[in-house]
Design a protein around this motif. Structure first.
Motif, PDB file in Angstrom:
ATOM      1  N   UNK A   1      52.677  33.731  45.585  1.00 30.36           N
ATOM      2  CA  UNK A   1      52.077  33.439  44.382  1.00 30.36           C
ATOM      3  C   UNK A   1      52.406  32.012  43.841  1.00 30.36           C
ATOM      4  N   UNK A   2      53.509  31.546  44.646  1.00 32.26           N
ATOM      5  CA  UNK A   2      53.635  29.929  44.672  1.00 32.26           C
ATOM      6  C   UNK A   2      54.307  29.716  45.721  1.00 32.26           C
ATOM      7  N   UNK A   3      54.354  28.211  45.979  1.00 34.16           N
ATOM      8  CA  UNK A   3      54.718  27.724  47.301  1.00 34.16           C
ATOM      9  C   UNK A   3      56.347  28.216  47.608  1.00 34.16           C
ATOM     10  N   UNK A   4      56.594  28.271  48.680  1.00 28.85           N
ATOM     11  CA  UNK A   4      57.858  28.575  49.202  1.00 28.85           C
ATOM     12  C   UNK A   4      58.614  27.278  50.124  1.00 28.85           C
ATOM     13  N   UNK A   5      59.667  26.884  49.622  1.00 30.16           N
ATOM     14  CA  UNK A   5      60.183  25.614  50.114  1.00 30.16           C
ATOM     15  C   UNK A   5      61.297  26.276  51.177  1.00 30.16           C
ATOM     16  N   UNK A   6      61.387  25.540  52.484  1.00 29.86           N
ATOM     17  CA  UNK A   6      62.079  25.848  53.491  1.00 29.86           C
ATOM     18  C   UNK A   6      63.016  24.651  53.742  1.00 29.86           C
ATOM     19  N   UNK A   7      64.312  24.702  53.458  1.00 33.39           N
ATOM     20  CA  UNK A   7      65.361  23.417  53.680  1.00 33.39           C
ATOM     21  C   UNK A   7      66.623  23.679  54.548  1.00 33.39           C
TER      22      UNK A   7
ATOM     23  N   UNK B   1      65.837  20.364  40.414  1.00 32.72           N
ATOM     24  CA  UNK B   1      65.294  21.398  39.963  1.00 32.72           C
ATOM     25  C   UNK B   1      64.947  21.491  38.577  1.00 32.72           C
ATOM     26  N   UNK B   2      63.869  21.971  38.363  1.00 38.24           N
ATOM     27  CA  UNK B   2      63.551  22.467  36.685  1.00 38.24           C
ATOM     28  C   UNK B   2      62.390  23.487  37.026  1.00 38.24           C
ATOM     29  N   UNK B   3      61.765  23.893  35.958  1.00 40.63           N
ATOM     30  CA  UNK B   3      60.851  24.964  36.046  1.00 40.63           C
ATOM     31  C   UNK B   3      59.534  24.479  36.726  1.00 40.63           C
ATOM     32  N   UNK B   4      59.213  23.311  36.533  1.00 38.94           N
ATOM     33  CA  UNK B   4      57.984  22.458  37.067  1.00 38.94           C
ATOM     34  C   UNK B   4      58.274  21.796  38.211  1.00 38.94           C
ATOM     35  N   UNK B   5      59.529  21.663  38.584  1.00 34.56           N
ATOM     36  CA  UNK B   5      59.715  20.760  39.718  1.00 34.56           C
ATOM     37  C   UNK B   5      60.735  21.062  40.697  1.00 34.56           C
ATOM     38  N   UNK B   6      60.346  20.710  42.010  1.00 30.12           N
ATOM     39  CA  UNK B   6      61.345  21.232  43.250  1.00 30.12           C
ATOM     40  C   UNK B   6      61.249  19.931  43.767  1.00 30.12           C
ATOM     41  N   UNK B   7      62.420  19.138  44.011  1.00 30.98           N
ATOM     42  CA  UNK B   7      62.492  17.999  44.890  1.00 30.98           C
ATOM     43  C   UNK B   7      63.533  18.010  45.709  1.00 30.98           C
TER      44      UNK B   7
ATOM     45  N   UNK C   1      66.619  28.122  37.029  1.00 36.82           N
ATOM     46  CA  UNK C   1      65.544  27.304  36.393  1.00 36.82           C
ATOM     47  C   UNK C   1      64.114  27.987  36.778  1.00 36.82           C
ATOM     48  N   UNK C   2      63.941  29.161  36.804  1.00 35.73           N
ATOM     49  CA  UNK C   2      62.623  29.943  37.236  1.00 35.73           C
ATOM     50  C   UNK C   2      62.240  30.091  38.542  1.00 35.73           C
ATOM     51  N   UNK C   3      63.208  29.750  39.286  1.00 43.09           N
ATOM     52  CA  UNK C   3      63.113  29.936  40.571  1.00 43.09           C
ATOM     53  C   UNK C   3      64.285  30.813  41.214  1.00 43.09           C
ATOM     54  N   UNK C   4      63.784  31.480  42.289  1.00 39.32           N
ATOM     55  CA  UNK C   4      64.972  32.252  42.933  1.00 39.32           C
ATOM     56  C   UNK C   4      65.191  31.544  44.588  1.00 39.32           C
TER      57      UNK C   4
END
Length: 171
Positions: free
Chosen positions: A133-139, A155-161, A75-78
């Motif tokens: 270049x964009x936020x990095x989430x650590x979980x 997860x979607x291209x515009x959302x990380x929850x 979804x556009x994320x790695x």
């Protein structure tokens, strides 16, 4: 899409099964972050994929096929999945963050500490010599086997929850 995240089951496959029953939406994948591969392999994930990595307590010939880390583009994320022991996460997350930046991950899922963690590093910050270049989430979902904690990722291209859940154990 929704992902269910487990780590450190340490023989408590029953706890993962209980958490799976709590899900109200369809789960796209179950991420298992090590230390209990036997439990993860015993799960009935239905149509959901199982993405698993090996932890420091996972050893045996059949588990050698599981890597200690895994990159997934979704979804556009790695996403970077790892147990975390190879990055010394019990002493801090600097090495893990640096590695994640170097491999281009923007979502890092790890275990090993048994403690739930949810952090976000802002875009523009420099991590491991890389400017994000964009936020990095650590979980870190914590330990489902010792404390009953787990995680979800919507997860979607515009959302990380990212969120934590905790099972109640009957006494």
């Amino acid at each position: 899409m929704e992902l269910l995240i487990f780590s450190d089951s340490h023989g408590r496959a029953d706890a993962m099964r209980r958490a799976m029953k709590l899900q109200v939406s369809d789960v796209h994948a179950v991420c298992f972050l090590g230390d209990g591969l036997f439990d993860a392999e015993a799960l009935d994930t239905g149509r959901a994929m199982l993405w698993a990595v090996r932890g420091n307590c996972d050893w045996g010939a059949s588990w050698s096929e599981y890597p200690t880390e895994r990159l997934i583009d979704l979804a556009g994320h790695r996403l970077l999945l790892t147990h975390g022991h190879t990055f010394g996460v019990k002493s801090g997350c600097g090495a893990l963050l640096s590695h994640a930046a170097q491999v281009g991950a923007d979502i890092v899922l790890f275990g090993h500490t048994h403690e739930p963690v949810s952090l976000c590093v802002d875009a523009g910050e420099t991590v491991g010599g890389c400017t994000l270049e964009r936020p990095m989430y650590l979980f870190n979902p914590g330990s489902v086997g010792q404390g009953g904690s787990f995680g979800t990722l919507c997860l979607s291209e515009s959302t990380v929850l990212l969120s934590h859940g905790r099972l109640r154990y009957e006494r």
